[in-house]
Scaffold this motif. Structure first.
Motif, PDB file in Angstrom:
ATOM      1  N   TYR A  16       0.817  -1.117  -0.107  1.00 52.37           N
ATOM      2  CA  TYR A  16       0.094   0.045  -0.055  1.00 52.37           C
ATOM      3  C   TYR A  16       0.808   1.167   0.095  1.00 52.37           C
ATOM      4  O   TYR A  16       1.810   1.443   0.927  1.00 52.37           O
ATOM      5  CB  TYR A  16      -0.979  -0.055   1.176  1.00 52.37           C
ATOM      6  CG  TYR A  16      -2.138   0.925   1.313  1.00 52.37           C
ATOM      7  CD1 TYR A  16      -2.944   1.054   0.086  1.00 52.37           C
ATOM      8  CD2 TYR A  16      -2.584   1.730   2.298  1.00 52.37           C
ATOM      9  CE1 TYR A  16      -4.083   1.666   0.195  1.00 52.37           C
ATOM     10  CE2 TYR A  16      -3.380   2.578   2.259  1.00 52.37           C
ATOM     11  CZ  TYR A  16      -4.282   2.426   1.162  1.00 52.37           C
ATOM     12  OH  TYR A  16      -5.380   3.326   1.029  1.00 52.37           O
ATOM     13  N   MET A  17       0.608   2.134  -1.266  1.00 56.92           N
ATOM     14  CA  MET A  17       1.763   3.307  -1.267  1.00 56.92           C
ATOM     15  C   MET A  17       1.095   4.408  -1.398  1.00 56.92           C
ATOM     16  O   MET A  17      -0.145   4.654  -1.961  1.00 56.92           O
ATOM     17  CB  MET A  17       2.410   2.938  -2.312  1.00 56.92           C
ATOM     18  CG  MET A  17       3.501   1.587  -2.215  1.00 56.92           C
ATOM     19  SD  MET A  17       4.865   1.546  -3.449  1.00 56.92           S
ATOM     20  CE  MET A  17       5.637   2.960  -3.018  1.00 56.92           C
ATOM     21  N   ARG A  18       1.702   5.525  -1.013  1.00 56.56           N
ATOM     22  CA  ARG A  18       1.382   6.668  -1.353  1.00 56.56           C
ATOM     23  C   ARG A  18       1.919   7.318  -2.587  1.00 56.56           C
ATOM     24  O   ARG A  18       3.294   7.251  -2.379  1.00 56.56           O
ATOM     25  CB  ARG A  18       1.224   7.741  -0.288  1.00 56.56           C
ATOM     26  CG  ARG A  18       1.000   9.490  -0.790  1.00 56.56           C
ATOM     27  CD  ARG A  18       1.323  10.351   0.322  1.00 56.56           C
ATOM     28  NE  ARG A  18       2.724  10.496   0.680  1.00 56.56           N
ATOM     29  CZ  ARG A  18       3.663  11.054  -0.272  1.00 56.56           C
ATOM     30  NH1 ARG A  18       3.415  11.764  -1.185  1.00 56.56           N
ATOM     31  NH2 ARG A  18       4.907  11.194   0.246  1.00 56.56           N
ATOM     32  N   GLY A  19       1.560   7.825  -3.403  1.00 58.02           N
ATOM     33  CA  GLY A  19       2.246   8.622  -4.633  1.00 58.02           C
ATOM     34  C   GLY A  19       1.791   9.943  -4.939  1.00 58.02           C
ATOM     35  O   GLY A  19       0.571   9.932  -5.308  1.00 58.02           O
ATOM     36  N   GLY A  20       2.566  10.738  -4.822  1.00 54.34           N
ATOM     37  CA  GLY A  20       2.233  12.288  -4.877  1.00 54.34           C
ATOM     38  C   GLY A  20       0.962  12.418  -3.939  1.00 54.34           C
ATOM     39  O   GLY A  20       0.738  12.208  -2.674  1.00 54.34           O
ATOM     40  N   THR A  21      -0.198  12.687  -4.402  1.00 56.26           N
ATOM     41  CA  THR A  21      -1.491  13.060  -3.559  1.00 56.26           C
ATOM     42  C   THR A  21      -2.611  12.107  -3.983  1.00 56.26           C
ATOM     43  O   THR A  21      -3.888  12.201  -3.566  1.00 56.26           O
ATOM     44  CB  THR A  21      -2.132  14.445  -4.077  1.00 56.26           C
ATOM     45  OG1 THR A  21      -2.432  14.614  -5.361  1.00 56.26           O
ATOM     46  CG2 THR A  21      -1.105  15.781  -3.628  1.00 56.26           C
TER      47      THR A  21
END
Length: 393
Positions: A16-21
């Motif tokens: 589970y990743m955040r990328g940018g917004t």
């Protein structure tokens, strides 16, 4: 492999990743079924869709377009590319995974994911260059990922408006982003009608001037003033106005048909919700962001607001930024007309702050072309392990 209401749950490795917004669930292709119908069913269940309550409580989705996303990564055999990247926008209330376009924000997490999974060789210290083939639109993207002591450097001081905490900067280059048709990357053109301005006749609205653009993702740009808006609006101003949302969707659907992306507005609204995006723009002005920051008009060049999956985005989509930079560099578009000039680098104000993006464009005998669009983002792993899905093998 089929979704089941009884029996055992199956573990699927994921990150589970955040990328940018944005946030999304990242998978290696080898861990997912090959059958496209079963694949969609599995991914819908992972995210928790369709959810008639609109909350995605029984899945990993966050009940917004920015957090209802999946990414599939594999090692690439394409010359000059390290990994293949496929993006799926998962509808919240419908059984739909929309594969029609890219997510520019989650693109920033593709390089870090690929490095962490050993898909590419990275330096022990320095900047790893990851050549990404974006399968949805058939375009190459280059990510420059910082590496420290053999691991992706995730923490840092880079601030991205719309993200609460700083992180390490990841520089992205969208190579020749113009000309994708939003699905295969083949057969499209940057200005699909050949015009920088088109006039659409929209039932119950009238004539609307638009710029129809294929760059990063298909996009439809309008002036905020054409709908009585200023460009300073925040999410609550748009998302609580159903009449306005209906008007914007009508413009989006008619624009998509004019771009050749579907045969009817009904098809676009039901089967192609992710692309094209629709955005509206206003002249530079002072405004207050969603978290209360004061943005001064002299610190931005233009106001920009974009919708995603029928709602106003809390910041700006990455591919929206690509298209905005492209439009700013071409004379006569909605964006350059509001600017009063063309610009190779633009800082626009969005609901959460501002963003700088630049385009390297030129005019040829065949028309306008963009060599690349550049911007900075950040990414971070949030959770690693397995997603449990009720499936029957």
């Amino acid at each position: 492999m089929q979704v089941s209401t009884s029996g055992k749950q199956v573990e699927i490795p994921a990150v589970y990743m955040r990328g940018g917004t944005s946030k999304g669930v990242f998978f290696l292709k080898e861990n997912l079924p090959d059958d496209p119908n079963i694949l969609d069913e599995v991914l819908l269940r992972c995210i928790g869709s369709p959810d008639p309550y609109g909350q995605q409580i029984d899945g990993m989705g966050g009940a917004t377009s920015s957090t209802s996303k999946v990414v599939i990564i594999s090692k690439s055999n394409r010359p000059g590319c390290d990994v293949n990247y496929r993006f799926g926008q998962v509808a919240i209330g419908k059984p739909l995974v929309d594969w029609s376009g890219n997510c520019g924000n989650l693109t920033s997490a593709v390089g870090p994911f690929a490095i962490s999974k050993g898909l590419i060789d990275a330096p022990y210290n320095g900047i790893a260059t990851v050549n990404i083939w974006q399968e949805n639109i058939g375009k190459k993207i280059i990510a420059h990922v910082p590496v420290q002591n053999g691991e992706v450097q995730e923490l840092g001081e880079f601030v991205l408006d719309g993200v609460a905490f700083p992180a390490a900067e990841i520089k992205l280059e969208f190579i020749e982003p113009g000309g994708s048709d939003g699905e295969s990357g083949e057969g499209g053109c940057m200005l699909p009608t050949g015009n920088v301005i088109d006039r659409l006749q929209i039932p119950e609205i009238g004539e609307i001037e638009v710029t129809l653009l294929n760059a990063g993702n298909p996009a439809i740009f309008i002036a905020a003033s054409s709908l009585g808006l200023t460009g300073k609006e925040l999410q609550k101003d748009i998302n609580e106005n159903q009449e306005l949302l209906t008007q914007l969707e009508m413009i989006r659907a008619h624009g998509a048909v004019a771009m050749g992306l579907g045969n009817s507005v009904e098809f676009i609204s039901s089967h192609r919700q992710h692309t094209p995006k629709i955005a509206f723009f206003g002249e530079q002005a002072d405004y207050k962001t969603s978290d209360g920051k004061e943005i001064q008009k002299e610190d931005i060049d233009i106001l920009a607001r974009i919708l995603s999956m029928g709602k106003l985005h809390h910041a700006m989509t990455g591919t929206g930024a690509v298209a905005i930079a492209t439009a700013a560099s071409i004379p006569g578009t909605i964006v350059s007309n509001i600017l009063g000039r063309t610009m190779s680098e633009i800082r626009f104000g969005h609901p959460s702050g501002s963003l700088v993006v630049g385009a390297d464009s030129k005019q040829t005998e065949a028309g306008w072309s963009v060599r690349k669009v550049m911007m900075s983002r950040s990414a971070r792993r949030i959770m690693e392990g397995s997603i449990l899905v009720p499936l029957q093998k």
